[in-house]
Structures are given as C-alpha cells and as structure tokens.
Design an enzyme around this catalytic site. Structure first.
Site, PDB file in Angstrom:
ATOM      1  N   ASP A 185       0.804  -1.222   0.000  1.00 59.10           N
ATOM      2  CA  ASP A 185       0.000   0.000   0.000  1.00 59.10           C
ATOM      3  C   ASP A 185       0.840   1.278   0.000  1.00 59.10           C
ATOM      4  O   ASP A 185       0.314   2.363  -0.251  1.00 59.10           O
ATOM      5  CB  ASP A 185      -0.922   0.031   1.225  1.00 59.10           C
ATOM      6  CG  ASP A 185      -2.017  -1.010   1.158  1.00 59.10           C
ATOM      7  OD1 ASP A 185      -2.312  -1.478   0.046  1.00 59.10           O
ATOM      8  OD2 ASP A 185      -2.569  -1.366   2.207  1.00 59.10           O
ATOM      9  N   GLY A 217      -6.053  -0.838  -1.406  1.00 57.08           N
ATOM     10  CA  GLY A 217      -5.669   0.379  -0.705  1.00 57.08           C
ATOM     11  C   GLY A 217      -6.742   0.781   0.283  1.00 57.08           C
ATOM     12  O   GLY A 217      -7.758   1.350  -0.109  1.00 57.08           O
ATOM     13  N   ARG A 218      -6.529   0.481   1.569  1.00 53.05           N
ATOM     14  CA  ARG A 218      -7.551   0.696   2.592  1.00 53.05           C
ATOM     15  C   ARG A 218      -7.885   2.171   2.751  1.00 53.05           C
ATOM     16  O   ARG A 218      -9.043   2.570   2.693  1.00 53.05           O
ATOM     17  CB  ARG A 218      -7.072   0.104   3.923  1.00 53.05           C
ATOM     18  CG  ARG A 218      -8.035   0.275   5.086  1.00 53.05           C
ATOM     19  CD  ARG A 218      -7.487  -0.359   6.355  1.00 53.05           C
ATOM     20  NE  ARG A 218      -6.193   0.179   6.708  1.00 53.05           N
ATOM     21  CZ  ARG A 218      -5.102  -0.555   6.952  1.00 53.05           C
ATOM     22  NH1 ARG A 218      -5.171  -1.862   6.876  1.00 53.05           N
ATOM     23  NH2 ARG A 218      -3.955   0.007   7.277  1.00 53.05           N
ATOM     24  N   GLU A 251     -10.468   0.535  -3.469  1.00 47.35           N
ATOM     25  CA  GLU A 251     -11.419  -0.193  -2.632  1.00 47.35           C
ATOM     26  C   GLU A 251     -11.842   0.635  -1.413  1.00 47.35           C
ATOM     27  O   GLU A 251     -12.888   0.386  -0.813  1.00 47.35           O
ATOM     28  CB  GLU A 251     -10.809  -1.504  -2.154  1.00 47.35           C
ATOM     29  CG  GLU A 251      -9.625  -1.314  -1.197  1.00 47.35           C
ATOM     30  CD  GLU A 251      -9.047  -2.626  -0.694  1.00 47.35           C
ATOM     31  OE1 GLU A 251      -9.632  -3.693  -0.969  1.00 47.35           O
ATOM     32  OE2 GLU A 251      -7.995  -2.582  -0.017  1.00 47.35           O
TER      33      GLU A 251
END
Length: 388
Positions: free
Chosen positions: A137, A181-182, A237
């Site tokens: 990430d 990718g939080r 996401e």
C-alpha cells in the site's frame, strides 16, 4: 553463551517480503558470534508460543528461492497484542538469549516493533529492535516508498494496460478496475503508468484521498461516452463519501483489518442503472501482491537492501529505529537507506499528496508518473492498435 537473532514478519505479505528476509539472513550469516538465526513461525504468535524456525541450517540453494517466492516463507500474522503479551515476548527473548530482533511489516507491525522495543528498554534488557518496512500500500510514513509497493504498482499498471487494450478492441462497455488500498491510493494511482510507453491508459482514476461523489462520477462517465464507448475506470477499494463513510458498506471490520464490499461492481452497476450503459467490475485483489511474474526487479533489490541494512544496524547496536529510503535523485534514479526513529512511523499513514492528484480528483499528475516510474523496474511492454 552466543547471541541469537530473530526475524518476525507481520501483516499482509508482498511479492518481495521474502527478499528482505533474504537480505537480513545473508548479512546475519556473516557474523559467527550468532549461534541461531531464528524466524518466528507465523509472526508474533510464533514468539509467544516459542515456535521458532532455525534458519541458519537451511541450504543456500533453498534460501536463494526466497528472491522469487511470494507470501512469507516463515509465516506472518495480524495478532492482537496487549501489555501482557509484550511483557511475555520480552521475557521469552531474554530466556532464549535473543539479543537482536528484526520486525518486517507495515504500519501495524512498526507499532508492534516500537512497543516491544520500549518494553525491553523499560525493563533494562539489552535487546536491540529494528524495523524493516514492508507494504504494498506504500502508506508507511517517513520513507520515500516501501518495499512491496513497486511490485504492486507494476502489477496494477500492467493489468490495467492489458484491460485498456481489450476494451479498445471491443469498445462496448465501461470497465471498473478495483485497486487495493484501505485508506490511501498509491496503488490506484500507479495504474496511470498503463498509459506510458505506448498503448492506452485508464480514462478515470479515483483515490480515497478525495471524497467520492456519485453524481460527479456519473457526469464524468457521461461526458466520456460522448467521445468513446469503451471506458476504463480505476477506483480504490477504500473510496469514501464526503461524510467519510465507505461508498460500499464493509462486509465486516476487525481492528484495523477491513473487509471491503465490492466497490468495482457497485460502480459498474451505477453506470448500468443510472446511464443505461453496459458495465462490469474487475478486482485483482490478492493477485496484485502475490504475483512474482510481475515482480519489480528494482523493488526486489531494494527489499534485499532494506533487510541487509536493518541487520547491520541491529548488530551494530542500533535500536528503536526503522530502515527508510531517502530519494537522492529521480533522473537518474538513486536512493539511500537511512534509519529513523520508530516513534515517527507507528500507525502513521502516508497519504498520496495533493501534487500527485489532478484538480478534478479523477486523475493523476505527471509529477506522480515521474516519481513512480523508476519503482516498477523495467518499462511495460509496448502495444499497438490499428483502429485509431
């Protein structure tokens, strides 16, 4: 009694986490005063269970395979730890005469690294603890980039490039590619590299650093449909609306681990329902962090360097630090490893900066392209079309 060294993996693996393990091992094996070079089997849980792998006995021919093996060869975890567990780990390290500990992972792992360092320091234990950055990430603070990101960036750029070529050849729908990718959009942004070195790139790119507005998104699509009928969108996401809520409710959340809903399909369905146009969602998911075939050679070399540097530092007496990369120049590309205080990176997320996102919030700037291009290694394949 000889001293021992322990290597611990934490969080989600990457295409090059084992390369950092390799770098640390090769450096550790140079020092004969180390009796054992341990790997914690499945992360911090392996420490607490005293389930340690003796890595010093593994044949070199097998160790060499670490460079091209995804996942974690020693196992990783996302264990929930409290004060009691840190005290237990410190006592186990003392009992096993482990004087040197290397934690390889992301934000959460650097938090664990820092807390174990402080526990050992507070108790007066002569145990040195150093962090090795790892995350696809790219959201670890204080470093230009993290090992694992370059390979994930190469994967998404190559995959989107192939999807764009496919859509251009049969331009009948909108395709939404959902990128990992939080809370940060580094991987999503890297999809812009699909348009480099010949061939088409994505038409629209949406990052979680900008609030997502469904009407604006549909307006963007409708505007493009006046010019072309095959459109490729890349969306994170972790997209959130103006209120800071995910645009699709997460399936469930446990601590820092969030299992997102299907953003790609949701955005594709919006196009179908609101605009009456064909659309579909695609989601590479774990493929983006497990692909060795798309591994960035630059990423792998830097992952080895990070592991090697961390091992040298911890054996020389450094502690409470993390290895970071400082960019010296972009053209020609050159970085150097440095040590930074672990306090500066414990659960601190690095967002994509404003200068890398276009004013409309639906694309990526040339500044990002210049910054990111060296990280994916060799250029992507050139492509050709006779329809345009």
């Amino acid at each position: 009694m000889s001293d021992n060294l322990l290597i611990v993996h934490g969080g989600g693996p990457t295409a090059v986490i084992n390369a950092s393990l390799y770098g640390a091992l090769m450096e550790a094996k140079k020092h004969s005063y180390l009796d054992h070079i341990y790997g914690a089997k499945y992360g911090t849980g392996g420490i607490l269970k005293e389930n340690l792998i003796e890595l010093e006995h593994i044949p070199q021919s097998e160790l060499d395979l670490l460079l091209t093996t995804p996942g974690s060869a020693i196992g990783t975890s996302r264990d929930s730890l409290g004060t009691t567990e840190y005290a237990e780990m410190a006592e186990i390290l003392r009992k096993r005469n482990i004087k040197y500990v290397l934690f390889n992972g992301g934000n959460g792992t650097m938090d664990t690294c820092g807390k174990l360092y402080k526990t050992c320091h507070t108790q007066g234990m002569e145990i040195n603890v150093i962090g090795i950055p790892k995350t696809m990430d790219n959201d670890i603070a204080e470093t230009d980039h993290s090992p694992g990101f370059g390979s994930a960036a190469r994967y998404i750029a190559a995959s989107v490039k192939e999807v764009c070529a496919d859509v251009r050849s049969l331009p009948i729908h909108v395709v939404v590619v959902e990128a990992s990718g939080r809370d940060t959009g580094w991987i999503t942004a890297a999809s812009v590299l699909a348009g480099q070195n010949g061939g088409p790139g994505p038409d629209l790119i949406y990052l979680p650093e900008r609030p997502f507005d469904e009407k604006t998104y549909l307006d963007d699509i409708e505007r493009l449909l006046k010019k072309k009928t095959g459109i490729v969108v890349v969306a994170s996401e972790g997209l959130k609306n103006a209120a800071g809520n995910p645009i699709v409710d997460p399936i469930f959340t446990v601590g820092r681990a969030t299992y997102f809903g299907d953003v790609g399909t949701y955005l594709a369905n919006l196009v179908i329902k609101k605009l009456g146009y064909k659309a579909r969602g695609e989601k590479p998911g774990l493929l983006g962090r497990a692909s060795v075939s798309m591994q960035s050679f630059a990423d792998r070399e830097e992952a080895v360097l990070a592991g090697e540097t961390a091992c040298k530092a911890v054996l020389q007496g450094d502690s409470g630090k993390m290895v970071a990369f400082r960019r010296i120049s972009t053209i020609p590309y050159k970085i150097e490893p440095v040590l930074i205080d672990i306090d500066k990176v414990m659960l601190v997320e690095k967002k994509v900066p404003d200068e890398f996102i276009n004013a409309a919030g639906n694309g990526i700037t040339d500044a990002f392209i210049q910054w990111c291009r060296p990280l994916i290694g060799n250029g992507l394949p050139e492509m050709i079309s006779f329809t345009e």
